[in-house]
Design a protein around this motif. Structure first.
Motif, mmCIF file in Angstrom:
data_model
loop_
_atom_site.group_PDB
_atom_site.id
_atom_site.type_symbol
_atom_site.label_atom_id
_atom_site.label_comp_id
_atom_site.label_asym_id
_atom_site.label_seq_id
_atom_site.Cartn_x
_atom_site.Cartn_y
_atom_site.Cartn_z
ATOM 1 N N LEU A 18 -40.835 21.602 0.206
ATOM 2 C CA LEU A 18 -39.687 22.482 0.345
ATOM 3 C C LEU A 18 -38.846 22.036 1.529
ATOM 4 O O LEU A 18 -39.361 21.647 2.573
ATOM 5 N N GLY A 19 -37.558 22.094 1.362
ATOM 6 C CA GLY A 19 -36.665 21.686 2.432
ATOM 7 C C GLY A 19 -35.256 21.588 1.909
ATOM 8 O O GLY A 19 -34.975 21.816 0.725
ATOM 9 N N VAL A 20 -34.348 21.255 2.808
ATOM 10 C CA VAL A 20 -32.948 21.086 2.438
ATOM 11 C C VAL A 20 -32.679 19.595 2.295
ATOM 12 O O VAL A 20 -32.748 18.842 3.268
ATOM 13 N N TYR A 21 -32.393 19.174 1.077
ATOM 14 C CA TYR A 21 -32.147 17.770 0.813
ATOM 15 C C TYR A 21 -30.664 17.551 0.540
ATOM 16 O O TYR A 21 -29.975 18.451 0.034
ATOM 17 N N PRO A 22 -30.165 16.352 0.853
ATOM 18 C CA PRO A 22 -28.778 16.046 0.473
ATOM 19 C C PRO A 22 -28.615 16.177 -1.035
ATOM 20 O O PRO A 22 -29.583 16.032 -1.784
ATOM 21 N N THR A 23 -27.416 16.447 -1.469
ATOM 22 C CA THR A 23 -27.157 16.590 -2.904
ATOM 23 C C THR A 23 -26.025 15.665 -3.332
ATOM 24 O O THR A 23 -25.179 15.271 -2.526
ATOM 25 N N ILE A 24 -26.052 15.328 -4.595
ATOM 26 C CA ILE A 24 -24.968 14.574 -5.229
ATOM 27 C C ILE A 24 -24.516 15.350 -6.448
ATOM 28 O O ILE A 24 -25.337 15.741 -7.278
ATOM 29 N N GLN A 25 -23.229 15.594 -6.539
ATOM 30 C CA GLN A 25 -22.656 16.202 -7.732
ATOM 31 C C GLN A 25 -22.202 15.057 -8.633
ATOM 32 O O GLN A 25 -21.198 14.403 -8.346
#
Length: 204
Positions: free
Chosen positions: A5-12
């Motif tokens: 669990l964690g905050v990961y970078p995202t790609i749209q």
């Protein structure tokens, strides 16, 4: 191993292939949509990952590692994905087919042990609840291509290394660490890495 669990970078994803890549895994809706089987997590490598990072090329094969199949039967999950062929139209309107590569295995090439820390989440408006699609980080995709090292792999590595968020010095550090515990002969992989670095610094 499940992605923590964690905050990961995202790609749209803003290409037809990027959007199709997420939709490809919608075949798992009967297993995961109601939440009873937990969360399915997959990490995509190969040509599809290169495309999402660079938009430079596409790939008909989905090279994917199942990081977590939740509480579901992994054989059932792989069976559904292996039977699925997702048809979509690219930007030119040409029909393309995405298919799972059943022979893909992350142990076939060098890979840094901390690659899961650098994954990037693919996000779209559609998609099945509890099915999480991640792309391996650009440097980790590049490292994984040091094994086979065909002409297309070399071209992909250079495209990845020239992304604005990639530092070649960090890539070299991670690659050398990955080679140190690679199961197999180290000399060819080190030679491939030297070729990559020479090409990069010489504008190849």
């Amino acid at each position: 191993m499940p992605i923590e669990l964690g905050v990961y970078p995202t790609i749209q994803p803003d290409t037809a292939l990027g959007q199709a890549l997420v939709a490809f895994f919608d075949v798992l809706e009967p297993i995961f949509a109601d939440g009873e089987n937990g969360v399915f997590q997959v990490i995509v490598f190969g040509g599809c990952a290169v495309h999402v990072h660079t938009q430079a090329r596409g790939s008909a094969d989905v090279d994917a590692e199942v990081a977590s199949h939740g509480y579901a039967d992994k054989k059932e999950v792989i069976g559904l994905l292996d039977d699925d062929a997702y048809l979509f139209a690219d930007e030119a309107g040409v029909s393309q087919i995405l298919e799972l590569d059943p022979g893909f295995n992350t142990t076939l090439g060098p890979l840094h042990e901390d690659y899961e820390d650098r994954v990037i989440r693919l996000v779209t408006q559609s998609g099945v609840d509890n099915v999480e699609v991640y792309i391996a980080g650009a440097m980790d995709v590049a490292i994984s291509k040091l094994g086979r090292f065909g002409e297309r792999d070399q071209s992909d590595i250079q495209a990845l290394l020239r992304l604005p968020n990639v530092e070649v010095e960090e890539f070299e550090r991670l690659a050398r660490e990955a080679i140190d515990y690679y199961v197999g002969s180290h000399l060819p992989i080190k030679g491939n890495l030297n070729v990559v670095l020479d090409d990069y610094h010489n504008g190849g």
